[in-house]
Scaffold this active site. Sequence first.
Site, mmCIF file in Angstrom:
data_model
loop_
_atom_site.group_PDB
_atom_site.id
_atom_site.type_symbol
_atom_site.label_atom_id
_atom_site.label_comp_id
_atom_site.label_asym_id
_atom_site.label_seq_id
_atom_site.Cartn_x
_atom_site.Cartn_y
_atom_site.Cartn_z
ATOM 1 N N LYS A 112 56.829 -14.487 14.284
ATOM 2 C CA LYS A 112 56.692 -14.982 15.654
ATOM 3 C C LYS A 112 56.406 -13.819 16.617
ATOM 4 O O LYS A 112 55.637 -13.965 17.564
ATOM 5 C CB LYS A 112 57.954 -15.746 16.093
ATOM 6 C CG LYS A 112 58.103 -17.111 15.431
ATOM 7 C CD LYS A 112 57.327 -18.159 16.203
ATOM 8 C CE LYS A 112 57.309 -19.583 15.719
ATOM 9 N NZ LYS A 112 57.582 -19.998 14.422
ATOM 10 N N LYS A 198 51.013 -23.118 4.980
ATOM 11 C CA LYS A 198 51.521 -24.487 5.074
ATOM 12 C C LYS A 198 50.902 -25.231 6.252
ATOM 13 O O LYS A 198 50.378 -24.610 7.185
ATOM 14 C CB LYS A 198 53.043 -24.473 5.195
ATOM 15 C CG LYS A 198 53.564 -23.845 6.462
ATOM 16 C CD LYS A 198 54.990 -24.294 6.766
ATOM 17 C CE LYS A 198 55.305 -24.060 8.232
ATOM 18 N NZ LYS A 198 56.287 -24.880 8.844
ATOM 19 N N LYS A 201 52.106 -27.112 12.985
ATOM 20 C CA LYS A 201 51.669 -27.448 14.336
ATOM 21 C C LYS A 201 51.012 -26.270 15.029
ATOM 22 O O LYS A 201 50.146 -26.436 15.867
ATOM 23 C CB LYS A 201 52.909 -27.831 15.169
ATOM 24 C CG LYS A 201 53.119 -29.297 15.329
ATOM 25 C CD LYS A 201 54.444 -29.559 16.025
ATOM 26 C CE LYS A 201 55.619 -29.426 15.058
ATOM 27 N NZ LYS A 201 56.925 -29.832 15.589
HETATM 28 P P1 ADP Z 1 55.942 -26.622 12.487
HETATM 29 O O1 ADP Z 1 55.996 -25.561 11.422
HETATM 30 O O2 ADP Z 1 54.800 -27.531 12.327
HETATM 31 O O3 ADP Z 1 56.063 -26.055 13.873
HETATM 32 P P2 ADP Z 1 58.752 -27.159 12.623
HETATM 33 O O4 ADP Z 1 58.999 -25.701 12.462
HETATM 34 O O5 ADP Z 1 59.123 -27.796 13.931
HETATM 35 O O6 ADP Z 1 57.231 -27.500 12.272
HETATM 36 O O7 ADP Z 1 59.506 -27.895 11.436
HETATM 37 C C1 ADP Z 1 60.141 -29.143 11.537
HETATM 38 C C2 ADP Z 1 60.545 -29.629 10.164
HETATM 39 O O8 ADP Z 1 59.390 -29.946 9.403
HETATM 40 C C3 ADP Z 1 61.325 -28.612 9.327
HETATM 41 O O9 ADP Z 1 62.268 -29.311 8.552
HETATM 42 C C4 ADP Z 1 60.286 -28.004 8.460
HETATM 43 O O10 ADP Z 1 60.826 -27.484 7.253
HETATM 44 C C5 ADP Z 1 59.409 -29.205 8.184
HETATM 45 N N1 ADP Z 1 58.040 -28.786 7.883
HETATM 46 C C6 ADP Z 1 57.170 -28.223 8.745
HETATM 47 N N2 ADP Z 1 55.999 -27.974 8.147
HETATM 48 C C7 ADP Z 1 56.139 -28.391 6.858
HETATM 49 C C8 ADP Z 1 55.275 -28.411 5.730
HETATM 50 N N3 ADP Z 1 54.043 -27.970 5.820
HETATM 51 N N4 ADP Z 1 55.749 -28.913 4.570
HETATM 52 C C9 ADP Z 1 57.000 -29.392 4.474
HETATM 53 N N5 ADP Z 1 57.868 -29.399 5.506
HETATM 54 C C10 ADP Z 1 57.447 -28.903 6.673
#
Ligand code: ADP
Length: 334
Positions: A112, A198, A201
């Site tokens: 980050k 992965k 967002k």
């Molecule tokens: P992002 O990475 O899209 O910003 P968040 O960090 O807010 O998402 O994660 C919210 C939830 O979604 C967490 O439990 C995270 O482990 C899960 N998550 C986010 N991206 C993935 C992914 N690509 N595969 C599986 N779980 C995910």
Amino acid sequence: MKKRVYSGIRATGRLHLGNYLGAVKGMLAVQDEYDCIFSVVDLHAITTPYDPKTLAESTRSVILDYLAAGLDPEKCLLEVQSFVPEHMELAYLLGTVFPVAELEDLPTYKDKKAQHPKYVNMGLLYYPVLMAADVLLYKGELVPVGIDQEPHLEIMRQIARKFNGMFPSAGSGQVTFPEPRRFKTEGEYVPSLTGEGKMSKSVEGSYINLTDDLETIKAKLAKVPTDSGTLGGSIPQKGGVANLFVLAYLFGGKEMHHKYVEDYKEKRIRYGEMKQELSQIIYEQLVPIQERRRVLEANPEKVNAILKEHAAKCREIAQGTIKEVKEKMGFLQI
Ligand code: ADP
């Protein structure tokens, strides 16, 4: 007593398939059996650059996605994190038992920092402590989140252990905090449409939202990089083709996966066709969620009433933990 489950998703807009398969599917799997609290963690959303004009809307949007995906307000408590200020109180208290150096060393913090070099704030460093406080506030034992969250869960366990060791309970032998474990789902790692990393967002072009229509899904999948289709042999381990196969498995099951593996081996795979079929299958699974979401969007008052009622219930539990923690830490009680 039923096991307590806690999980949260940041308030950064609409949910994507990674959030759904990695986190929400886990929440759905446990809501009948356990004592669950599922949150929109808006206090975490402000640690990276954000727009105050859209924060409230993004928070509501995650709640709508939760409800539309099937989280049942009769079975679990839905929380907006900032409605329960005890999260911040516990985070401060727990922060005093954890070394700064270990937080600075965390890969998520370093990532980050590199992403937003002009926005390296105390909140960002504190993120894992607040996350530990989120779960420990409710003495959560199980946490349905994706595999990317495992380092944060490890910090949570270390903080719980440290607190339990420093402030033992008198007599009963019962510790204050359980050591939370991750509740795993089949889609614990949903790969990106870009072919790298992965689905996230924060990476444009990497994700499909739960609210996307068929045309949007088709257009997004069309951009997944592929090869000539005539390589044959085994499926690549990484890149666009590898990720298409993971999605085919997660959404189309073993059968669809197997069919395209055979095509790949035999050098007759047509990615255009595979992407069309995959788009259709993903969309079909999203249609009921989208229909329920539309109904909820038209009923903001009903959703607000749920949030108010649930916040009161959450605070009652949270205040009990804060009282216990402050007693154990030796604060004046009157
Ligand atoms: P992002 O990475 O899209 O910003 P968040 O960090 O807010 O998402 O994660 C919210 C939830 O979604 C967490 O439990 C995270 O482990 C899960 N998550 C986010 N991206 C993935 C992914 N690509 N595969 C599986 N779980 C995910």
